[in-house]
Write a protein that holds these residues in place. Structure first.
Motif, short mmCIF file in Angstrom:
data_model
loop_
_atom_site.label_atom_id
_atom_site.label_comp_id
_atom_site.label_asym_id
_atom_site.label_seq_id
_atom_site.Cartn_x
_atom_site.Cartn_y
_atom_site.Cartn_z
N ASP A 64 0.84 -1.20 0.00
CA ASP A 64 0.00 0.00 0.00
C ASP A 64 0.87 1.25 0.00
O ASP A 64 1.83 1.36 0.74
CB ASP A 64 -0.91 0.01 1.22
CG ASP A 64 -1.85 -1.19 1.26
OD1 ASP A 64 -1.34 -2.30 1.51
OD2 ASP A 64 -3.04 -1.03 1.03
N GLY A 65 0.48 2.21 -0.83
CA GLY A 65 1.24 3.44 -0.98
C GLY A 65 2.10 3.43 -2.22
O GLY A 65 2.34 4.46 -2.84
N GLN A 66 2.60 2.25 -2.58
CA GLN A 66 3.38 2.00 -3.79
C GLN A 66 4.79 2.60 -3.78
O GLN A 66 5.71 2.06 -4.35
CB GLN A 66 2.63 2.48 -5.05
CG GLN A 66 1.31 1.76 -5.24
CD GLN A 66 0.58 2.20 -6.49
OE1 GLN A 66 0.93 3.18 -7.13
NE2 GLN A 66 -0.45 1.46 -6.84
N ASP A 67 4.97 3.74 -3.12
CA ASP A 67 6.31 4.28 -2.94
C ASP A 67 6.35 5.03 -1.61
O ASP A 67 5.34 5.09 -0.89
CB ASP A 67 6.73 5.18 -4.11
CG ASP A 67 5.83 6.38 -4.30
OD1 ASP A 67 5.11 6.78 -3.36
OD2 ASP A 67 5.83 6.98 -5.40
N CYS A 68 7.52 5.61 -1.26
CA CYS A 68 7.68 6.20 0.09
C CYS A 68 6.71 7.34 0.35
O CYS A 68 6.05 7.39 1.39
CB CYS A 68 9.12 6.65 0.29
SG CYS A 68 9.67 7.97 -0.82
N VAL A 156 16.39 4.93 16.14
CA VAL A 156 15.07 5.35 15.66
C VAL A 156 14.58 4.31 14.66
O VAL A 156 15.27 3.99 13.69
CB VAL A 156 15.14 6.73 14.98
CG1 VAL A 156 13.79 7.11 14.38
CG2 VAL A 156 15.62 7.78 15.98
N HIS A 157 13.39 3.77 14.89
CA HIS A 157 12.77 2.83 13.98
C HIS A 157 11.78 3.61 13.12
O HIS A 157 11.02 4.45 13.64
CB HIS A 157 12.04 1.73 14.75
CG HIS A 157 12.92 0.97 15.69
ND1 HIS A 157 13.36 -0.31 15.44
CD2 HIS A 157 13.46 1.32 16.90
CE1 HIS A 157 14.12 -0.73 16.44
NE2 HIS A 157 14.20 0.24 17.35
N PHE A 158 11.76 3.33 11.84
CA PHE A 158 10.83 4.04 10.95
C PHE A 158 10.27 3.09 9.91
O PHE A 158 10.95 2.16 9.46
CB PHE A 158 11.51 5.24 10.29
CG PHE A 158 12.71 4.90 9.44
CD1 PHE A 158 12.59 4.72 8.07
CD2 PHE A 158 13.97 4.76 10.02
CE1 PHE A 158 13.69 4.41 7.28
CE2 PHE A 158 15.08 4.45 9.24
CZ PHE A 158 14.95 4.26 7.87
N ILE A 159 9.03 3.32 9.55
CA ILE A 159 8.39 2.54 8.49
C ILE A 159 8.44 3.36 7.21
O ILE A 159 8.21 4.58 7.22
CB ILE A 159 6.93 2.15 8.86
CG1 ILE A 159 6.35 1.23 7.80
CG2 ILE A 159 6.06 3.37 9.10
CD1 ILE A 159 4.99 0.61 8.19
N HIS A 160 8.77 2.69 6.11
CA HIS A 160 8.84 3.39 4.82
C HIS A 160 8.60 2.37 3.72
O HIS A 160 8.71 1.16 3.92
CB HIS A 160 10.20 4.08 4.64
CG HIS A 160 11.38 3.15 4.68
ND1 HIS A 160 12.48 3.30 3.85
CD2 HIS A 160 11.66 2.04 5.43
CE1 HIS A 160 13.37 2.35 4.11
NE2 HIS A 160 12.89 1.58 5.07
N ASN A 161 8.25 2.88 2.57
CA ASN A 161 8.05 2.02 1.41
C ASN A 161 9.34 2.07 0.59
O ASN A 161 9.74 3.13 0.11
CB ASN A 161 6.86 2.49 0.59
CG ASN A 161 6.55 1.55 -0.56
OD1 ASN A 161 7.34 1.39 -1.49
ND2 ASN A 161 5.38 0.93 -0.53
N ILE A 162 9.99 0.95 0.47
CA ILE A 162 11.24 0.86 -0.29
C ILE A 162 11.16 -0.34 -1.22
O ILE A 162 10.73 -1.42 -0.80
CB ILE A 162 12.46 0.79 0.65
CG1 ILE A 162 13.76 0.90 -0.12
CG2 ILE A 162 12.42 -0.43 1.54
CD1 ILE A 162 14.97 1.16 0.76
N GLN A 163 11.48 -0.13 -2.47
CA GLN A 163 11.37 -1.16 -3.49
C GLN A 163 9.97 -1.74 -3.55
O GLN A 163 9.77 -2.94 -3.74
CB GLN A 163 12.41 -2.27 -3.24
CG GLN A 163 13.84 -1.75 -3.34
CD GLN A 163 14.87 -2.82 -3.03
OE1 GLN A 163 14.55 -3.90 -2.51
NE2 GLN A 163 16.12 -2.54 -3.35
#
Length: 225
Positions: A64-68, A156-163
């Protein structure tokens, strides 16, 4: 006989008629006042940040989101546009990169911070594209994520859209040149690392630019690190 009766009557008067009587007053117990029970106040900012993280984690390991920037846009929309007004974002594009437009908008609104991030902050990175060389102080924002957790050691933990997939990675500027410390992952690789490059030049810490809070902060000057 009369004298005896008179003497007895006189003694009776002395020992009874003039004696002070002690009066004991007993107070009635007072009814205890009932204190109104109030629910503990929840900080509005903390509640909003928790809602953002909860919303983001629903999409962990999904596409979901497809990119960052698409993931950030999705979470922003689900949380009453907590970061920015989407309809105004078009004013802040200076290239085709939406993550840079988000950065530009939040910078204008004094929402950027460089230290002491909080859960729910955005995190921005520079020059993460594979064909892009890292330029010191470029502010060429190419990637964005959402802070989900901060450890006591500064990780710091972070959620992101990668690949094309949403995942959680780490960054710790206290150990900027290390991927792991005592077996713990403190900086993740967010760019493929060619053999000729030093490994530290492919870590999240190498590409870090700034954080951004949902609410305005004090104005800061970004350092060209």
């Amino acid at each position: 006989m009369k004298k005896i009766i008179f003497s007895f009557a006189l003694m009776l008067a002395i020992f009874t008629g003039c004696a002070q009587k002690q009066v004991i007053v007993i107070d009635e117990p007072k009814a205890e006042e009932k204190k109104e029970e109030t629910e503990p106040k929840i900080d509005g900012d903390i509640a909003a940040r928790k809602a953002v993280v909860s919303s983001a984690l629903k999409y962990l390991n999904k596409k979901d989101g497809q990119d960052c920037s698409g993931l950030v846009e999705l979470i922003n929309h689900e949380n009453s546009q907590i970061y920015y007004k989407s309809e105004k974002l078009y004013k802040y594009f200076d290239n085709t990169n939406r993550s840079k437009a988000i950065f530009n908008m939040m910078k204008t609104e004094n929402k950027l911070v460089t230290t002491n991030p909080k859960m729910g902050d955005l995190i921005f990175f520079e020059d993460t594209l594979q064909k892009t060389k890292r330029k010191t102080g470029s502010f060429n924002i190419t990637h964005v994520g959402i802070v989900t957790q901060i450890d006591s050691d500064g990780t710091v933990h972070f959620i992101h859209n990668i690949q094309g997939k949403n995942r959680i990675d780490q960054i710790n500027m206290n150990f900027a040149d290390s991927q792991t410390v005592s077996g713990k992952n403190v900086n993740s690789y967010i760019k493929r690392c060619p053999k000729e490059k030093q490994k530290s030049e492919c870590l999240s810490s190498y590409f870090f630019s700034a954080y951004a809070a949902p609410s305005p902060t004090e104005y800061i000057t970004l350092s060209k690190n």
